[in-house]
Scaffold this active site. Structure first.
Site, PDB file in Angstrom:
ATOM      1  N   ARG A  17     -47.225  38.266  22.925  1.00 60.92           N
ATOM      2  CA  ARG A  17     -47.249  39.020  21.673  1.00 60.92           C
ATOM      3  C   ARG A  17     -48.078  40.281  21.918  1.00 60.92           C
ATOM      4  O   ARG A  17     -48.852  40.340  22.879  1.00 60.92           O
ATOM      5  CB  ARG A  17     -47.855  38.192  20.539  1.00 60.92           C
ATOM      6  CG  ARG A  17     -49.190  37.551  20.866  1.00 60.92           C
ATOM      7  CD  ARG A  17     -49.824  36.975  19.618  1.00 60.92           C
ATOM      8  NE  ARG A  17     -50.540  35.728  19.806  1.00 60.92           N
ATOM      9  CZ  ARG A  17     -51.840  35.618  20.097  1.00 60.92           C
ATOM     10  NH1 ARG A  17     -52.566  36.700  20.325  1.00 60.92           N
ATOM     11  NH2 ARG A  17     -52.401  34.446  20.201  1.00 60.92           N
TER      12      ARG A  17
ATOM     13  N   SER B 161     -48.771  27.667  16.706  1.00 64.12           N
ATOM     14  CA  SER B 161     -48.036  27.920  15.469  1.00 64.12           C
ATOM     15  C   SER B 161     -47.249  29.215  15.545  1.00 64.12           C
ATOM     16  O   SER B 161     -47.655  30.178  16.198  1.00 64.12           O
ATOM     17  CB  SER B 161     -49.008  27.994  14.288  1.00 64.12           C
ATOM     18  OG  SER B 161     -49.508  26.707  14.025  1.00 64.12           O
TER      19      SER B 161
ATOM     20  N   ALA C   1       0.829  -1.226   0.000  1.00 62.60           N
ATOM     21  CA  ALA C   1       0.000   0.000   0.000  1.00 62.60           C
ATOM     22  C   ALA C   1       0.854   1.264   0.000  1.00 62.60           C
ATOM     23  O   ALA C   1       0.411   2.317   0.440  1.00 62.60           O
ATOM     24  CB  ALA C   1      -0.922  -0.012   1.220  1.00 62.60           C
TER      25      ALA C   1
ATOM     26  N   ARG D  30      -2.075   7.694 -10.957  1.00 60.85           N
ATOM     27  CA  ARG D  30      -3.127   7.641 -11.978  1.00 60.85           C
ATOM     28  C   ARG D  30      -4.495   8.054 -11.415  1.00 60.85           C
ATOM     29  O   ARG D  30      -5.402   8.370 -12.163  1.00 60.85           O
ATOM     30  CB  ARG D  30      -3.195   6.221 -12.569  1.00 60.85           C
ATOM     31  CG  ARG D  30      -2.007   5.876 -13.442  1.00 60.85           C
ATOM     32  CD  ARG D  30      -1.912   4.386 -13.761  1.00 60.85           C
ATOM     33  NE  ARG D  30      -1.302   3.621 -12.679  1.00 60.85           N
ATOM     34  CZ  ARG D  30      -1.049   2.316 -12.738  1.00 60.85           C
ATOM     35  NH1 ARG D  30      -1.347   1.629 -13.825  1.00 60.85           N
ATOM     36  NH2 ARG D  30      -0.486   1.682 -11.708  1.00 60.85           N
TER      37      ARG D  30
ATOM     38  N   THR E 143       7.049  -3.034  -6.751  1.00 57.25           N
ATOM     39  CA  THR E 143       6.378  -4.002  -5.868  1.00 57.25           C
ATOM     40  C   THR E 143       7.348  -5.019  -5.261  1.00 57.25           C
ATOM     41  O   THR E 143       7.171  -5.453  -4.122  1.00 57.25           O
ATOM     42  CB  THR E 143       5.264  -4.752  -6.638  1.00 57.25           C
ATOM     43  OG1 THR E 143       5.777  -5.195  -7.902  1.00 57.25           O
ATOM     44  CG2 THR E 143       4.058  -3.870  -6.886  1.00 57.25           C
TER      45      THR E 143
END
Ligand code: UD1
Ligand code: CA
Length: 459
Positions: A439, A404, A10, A16, A79
């Site tokens: 609110r 909501s 490895a 490539r 190799t």
């Protein structure tokens, strides 16, 4: 059978591939190529597993950990030179050595076992694993004289006649270990690439009047060597088919296997249906009877039984039995979704738990929060978790109702059985059975119509 050592090569540059990543670390179905090789090798009865890495091989070590020994090949001289670097570790072994490359991710331990068995039965110095390629371009060719293998010739060194040979070197061999290390001292780099080829050991063996065997494997696809992106895509396709077949044989319905992408370590229960264009990644586990509808992407997550996912994205999260999500929702890391929870469309959950039977139907963000069970989260609720510097946590008790378009500004604690009026911005805790309205009160200006600069009907 004697001692078996395995050597994985490895250290090559992998030019490539044209990548910043080491070639052998390129992933195939979620796992580095060299990890695929090691995983199969681990199923053999090895005395040693040695991986040859380059001086810059730290990331390979990080990937494989202590499952293998490492030897550094400082310069990539070929190799043959690579194998020789392991002489200190393996030189004394009286057994056999299996040599493989880190860029052949599709070999199965079954094939490797057959090769080793063949080698030990014939008692030759070398057995080469070969296969027959429709297109042998790029591979070393097996040159035979009346059936006997006499040498391997690399693509770049081959004559026109040799280039026509379809029997290729898969890059996997079993060697008599003592013979291997003796022979490696005799090879040279007198070839087109000026490299020390491991394959030249075969000629040395023949010159010493020893016999070389070749074991021809059935399926060329399994021997695919990956040197570039084209072969990487091919290997991925083959592995993908193999993985999908395994799941189908185990009772998973895969509606469109050619367009279903499941990483190698994913687990899926029976009667689960996976639709087209689904990605299941990493360590994902999916239970029985789930439905994963098309376009979903799930990574490193656990889905229990009877879970439905519709075109949604799930990362590092968990969904318990009978919960559902989607379309177009997103569980970011550490979302824990309880049983029978419904998460509808356009909902994002991050680092939050949601208790059983809670419903989050539409357009909601829940981050850094603990939600109890049986809660109704209205449309457009936002958990405001970030003050610009730090994240804070909010808690919502069982059976609460978040109207909501309310904002839950963390840190805040909303008790069980409480009610948040729609449109509220909640900054203070809310007690049991309270209604919180936060609110501005509505003001109606009577007969204001005539004072409007433009009438709506004129626009
Ligand atoms: C090699 C074989 C070829 C075979 C093919 C199968 C040789 C000379 N050729 O060719 O006959 O058909 O594999 O896939 O062996 N490596 C090192 N150090 C080095 C050079 C390479 O560790 O100095 C490693 C690489 O990381 C790779 C493996 O050895 O994992 C094979 O090298 P690569 O360059 O890919 O060889 P191929 O040209 O594919
Ligand atoms: Ca190769």
């Amino acid at each position: 059978m004697g001692e078996i050592n395995t050597l994985i090569l490895a250290a090559g540059k992998g030019t490539r591939m044209k990548s910043h990543l080491h070639k052998v670390l390129q992933p195939v179905c979620g796992k580095a190529m060299v990890d695929h090789v090691l995983t199969e090798v681990e199923k053999l009865n090895n005395s040693h597993i040695v991986t040859i890495i380059g001086s810059d091989g730290e990331d390979i070590k990080e990937c494989l950990g202590d499952r293998t020994e490492y030897v550094v090949q400082k310069e990539q001289l070929g190799t043959g030179h690579a194998v020789l670097q392991a002489e200190a570790q393996l030189g004394n072994s009286q057994g056999n050595t299996l040599v493989m490359s880190g860029d052949t991710p599709l070999f199965t331990s079954t094939t490797l076992q057959k090769l080793i068995h063949f080698h030990c039965e014939h008692n030759d110095k070398i057995t080469i694993l070969t296969s027959i390629a429709d297109d042998p371009t790029g591979y070393g060719r097996i040159v035979r004289n009346n059936d006997d293998v006499i040498k391997i010739v690399e693509q770049k060194d081959a004559s026109d006649d040799e280039l026509k040979i379809k029997e290729i070197n898969t890059g996997v061999y079993v060697f008599d270990n003592q013979f291997l290390f003796d022979a490696l001292h005799k090879i040279n780099n007198d070839n087109a690439q000026h490299e020390y080829y491991l394959t030249d050991v075969i000629k040395i063996c023949k010159d010493a009047k020893e016999k070389v065997s070749a074991y021809i494997m059935d399926d060329f696809n399994e021997s695919l060597g990956v040197n570039d992106r084209i072969a990487l895509a091919r290997a991925t396709k083959i592995m993908q088919r193999r993985i999908n077949l395994k799941h189908m044989n185990n009772g998973v319905s895969i509606v469109d296997p050619e367009h279903t992408f499941i990483d190698i370590d994913v687990k899926i229960g029976t009667d689960t249906v996976i639709e087209s264009n689904v990605h299941l990644r990493g360590e994902t586990i999916i239970g029985n009877n789930c439905v994963i509808r098309s376009g979903s992407d799930i990574s490193n997550s656990v889905l229990h039984d009877n879970v439905t996912v519709i075109s949604s994205n799930i990362e590092d999260s968990e969904m318990e039995d009978n919960s559902d999500i989607g379309p177009m929702s997103h569980l970011r890391p550490n979302a824990h979704i309880g049983k029978f929870v419904h998460i509808g469309n356009f909902v994002e959950v991050k680092k939050a738990t949601i208790g059983d039977y809670t419903k989050v139907g539409h357009l909601t963000y829940i981050g850094n929060a603990k939600l109890g069970s049986n809660i109704n989260v209205g449309c457009g609720v936002v958990f405001v978790n970030y003050d610009g510097k730090d994240k804070h946590e909010s808690i919502v008790g069982d059976h609460s109702f978040l109207g909501s378009n309310s904002n839950i500004v963390a840190p805040v604690n909303i008790s069980d059985h409480s009610f948040i009026a729609a449109g509220s911005t909640i900054t203070d805790n809310v007690n049991y059975h309270d209604l919180a309205i936060a609110r501005a009160r509505q003001v109606n200006k009577e007969n204001y119509w005539d004072r409007l600069p433009h009438k709506p009907e004129d626009l």
